[in-house]
Motif scaffolding. Structure first.
Motif, mmCIF file in Angstrom:
data_model
loop_
_atom_site.group_PDB
_atom_site.id
_atom_site.type_symbol
_atom_site.label_atom_id
_atom_site.label_comp_id
_atom_site.label_asym_id
_atom_site.label_seq_id
_atom_site.Cartn_x
_atom_site.Cartn_y
_atom_site.Cartn_z
ATOM 1 N N ALA A 55 0.805 -1.219 0.000
ATOM 2 C CA ALA A 55 0.000 0.000 0.000
ATOM 3 C C ALA A 55 0.838 1.269 0.000
ATOM 4 C CB ALA A 55 -0.938 0.006 1.207
ATOM 5 N N LEU A 185 -11.681 0.793 7.640
ATOM 6 C CA LEU A 185 -10.222 0.718 7.689
ATOM 7 C C LEU A 185 -9.709 -0.462 6.858
ATOM 8 C CD1 LEU A 185 -9.228 1.474 11.405
ATOM 9 C CD2 LEU A 185 -8.962 2.935 9.410
ATOM 10 N N HIS A 189 -4.104 -0.090 6.841
ATOM 11 C CA HIS A 189 -4.271 0.881 7.925
ATOM 12 C C HIS A 189 -4.290 0.181 9.281
ATOM 13 C CE1 HIS A 189 -5.586 2.866 4.310
ATOM 14 N NE2 HIS A 189 -5.723 4.041 4.909
ATOM 15 N N PRO A 227 -2.837 5.377 10.947
ATOM 16 C CA PRO A 227 -3.692 5.138 9.776
ATOM 17 C C PRO A 227 -3.811 6.366 8.872
ATOM 18 C CG PRO A 227 -4.726 4.310 11.773
ATOM 19 C CD PRO A 227 -3.556 5.139 12.204
ATOM 20 N N LEU A 228 -3.774 7.548 9.467
ATOM 21 C CA LEU A 228 -3.861 8.771 8.662
ATOM 22 C C LEU A 228 -2.645 8.917 7.759
ATOM 23 C CD1 LEU A 228 -5.254 11.336 11.274
ATOM 24 C CD2 LEU A 228 -6.491 10.166 9.440
ATOM 25 N N VAL A 230 -0.829 6.436 6.629
ATOM 26 C CA VAL A 230 -0.974 5.429 5.574
ATOM 27 C C VAL A 230 -1.887 5.958 4.468
ATOM 28 C CG1 VAL A 230 -1.866 3.139 5.015
ATOM 29 C CG2 VAL A 230 -0.568 3.482 7.120
ATOM 30 N N GLN A 231 -3.000 6.544 4.869
ATOM 31 C CA GLN A 231 -3.931 7.077 3.877
ATOM 32 C C GLN A 231 -3.289 8.188 3.051
ATOM 33 O OE1 GLN A 231 -6.860 5.908 3.042
ATOM 34 N NE2 GLN A 231 -7.105 7.486 1.466
ATOM 35 N N LEU A 232 -2.487 9.023 3.705
ATOM 36 C CA LEU A 232 -1.808 10.104 2.998
ATOM 37 C C LEU A 232 -0.868 9.552 1.927
ATOM 38 C CD1 LEU A 232 -1.094 13.101 2.663
ATOM 39 C CD2 LEU A 232 0.601 12.810 4.501
ATOM 40 N N VAL A 234 -1.008 6.563 0.548
ATOM 41 C CA VAL A 234 -1.799 5.883 -0.484
ATOM 42 C C VAL A 234 -2.298 6.895 -1.514
ATOM 43 C CG1 VAL A 234 -3.938 4.636 -0.930
ATOM 44 C CG2 VAL A 234 -2.470 3.930 0.967
ATOM 45 N N VAL A 235 -2.760 8.045 -1.031
ATOM 46 C CA VAL A 235 -3.252 9.087 -1.935
ATOM 47 C C VAL A 235 -2.117 9.627 -2.791
ATOM 48 C CG1 VAL A 235 -4.222 11.420 -2.045
ATOM 49 C CG2 VAL A 235 -5.160 9.741 -0.433
ATOM 50 N N SER A 238 -1.118 7.173 -5.492
ATOM 51 C CA SER A 238 -2.128 6.988 -6.538
ATOM 52 C C SER A 238 -2.204 8.208 -7.462
ATOM 53 C CB SER A 238 -3.492 6.716 -5.916
ATOM 54 O OG SER A 238 -3.918 7.822 -5.131
#
Length: 238
Positions: A55, A185, A189, A227-228, A230-232, A234-235, A238
């Motif tokens: 990820a 989640l 995450h 987790p935040l 990780v999301q950052l 991932v964005v 992408s």
């Protein structure tokens, strides 16, 4: 069930505690610290899981945990989470306890609260329960916490009993969040959250082993930050 096992374990620990020598009680605490360290290392090593690497990239997982600990630690320090938790334990001691010293009560409350509520099973088990996936993980955690409460209470006394309230509030809220939000989640995450929690548990183990009094409670915001991050990533990828 988890609250019940903590309460029963605490009572048993207090009842048999006076029959144990100070040296034996210290040994029990040290043994619990070593086992906590083992569990912590196992949890922290999940930072190398393939699902997280896929990820965010192969080099990012450790940096995510590092960033979460730094950002979360600064936030927790500014919020004085550790101090507020200790103050609450002191208030509980003055309100309900008649036998233990304040320092022993507070240490038992804070240490056991961290062990019972910081581990990945706290969040993963409660989320799974809230999402309707079953409570198997919570049943396992309840069993482990019951035995841990016996060892803690034998050393720290009635302060361990008060940690049942923290278990009820923390796991109850996480379960409610899982029920309301659903499965939001992704696995990556959750893995980052578990690895960060494992690193924090190492701090708890060091406290139990009397090697370093790390303000673990001040690091709790890291469980939100991981987790935040990780999301950052991932964005960005992408």
């Amino acid at each position: 069930m988890n609250v019940a096992t903590v309460l029963v374990g605490s009572v048993l620990g207090v009842l048999i505690g006076h029959r144990l020598s100070h040296r034996t009680r210290d040994l029990v605490t040290d043994a619990l610290g070593l086992v906590t360290l083992l569990i912590a290392i196992m949890s922290a090593l999940t930072v190398g899981d393939q699902v997280l690497s896929d990820a965010v990239g192969d080099s990012a997982p450790v940096l995510i945990v590092l960033g979460a600990m730094l950002i979360g630690g600064i936030a927790g320090s500014l919020l004085r989470i550790e101090q507020r938790l200790e103050d609450f334990g002191a208030w509980m001691q003055h309100r309900f306890s008649r036998g233990d010293s304040e320092s022993t009560f507070v240490e038992g409350f804070v240490t056991s609260s961290m062990v019972f509520c910081v581990g990945p099973l706290t969040f993963l088990g409660a989320l799974s329960d809230g999402l309707g996936r079953g409570a198997d993980q919570l049943f396992l955690k309840a069993t482990l916490d019951g035995f841990a409460a016996i060892a803690f209470a034998a050393s720290f006394g009635w302060g361990v009993t008060a940690s049942a309230l923290v278990v009820l509030v923390v796991q109850g809220l996480v379960t409610a969040v899982g029920a309301v939000l659903g499965d939001v989640l992704p696995d990556a995450h959750v893995t980052a959250l578990g690895a960060t929690g494992g690193v924090m548990l190492i701090g708890v183990a060091l406290r139990l082993l009397k090697l370093k009094q790390i303000a673990v409670a001040d690091l709790l915001p890291a469980l939100i930050v991981a987790p935040l991050l990780v999301q950052l990533l991932v964005v960005i990828r992408s």
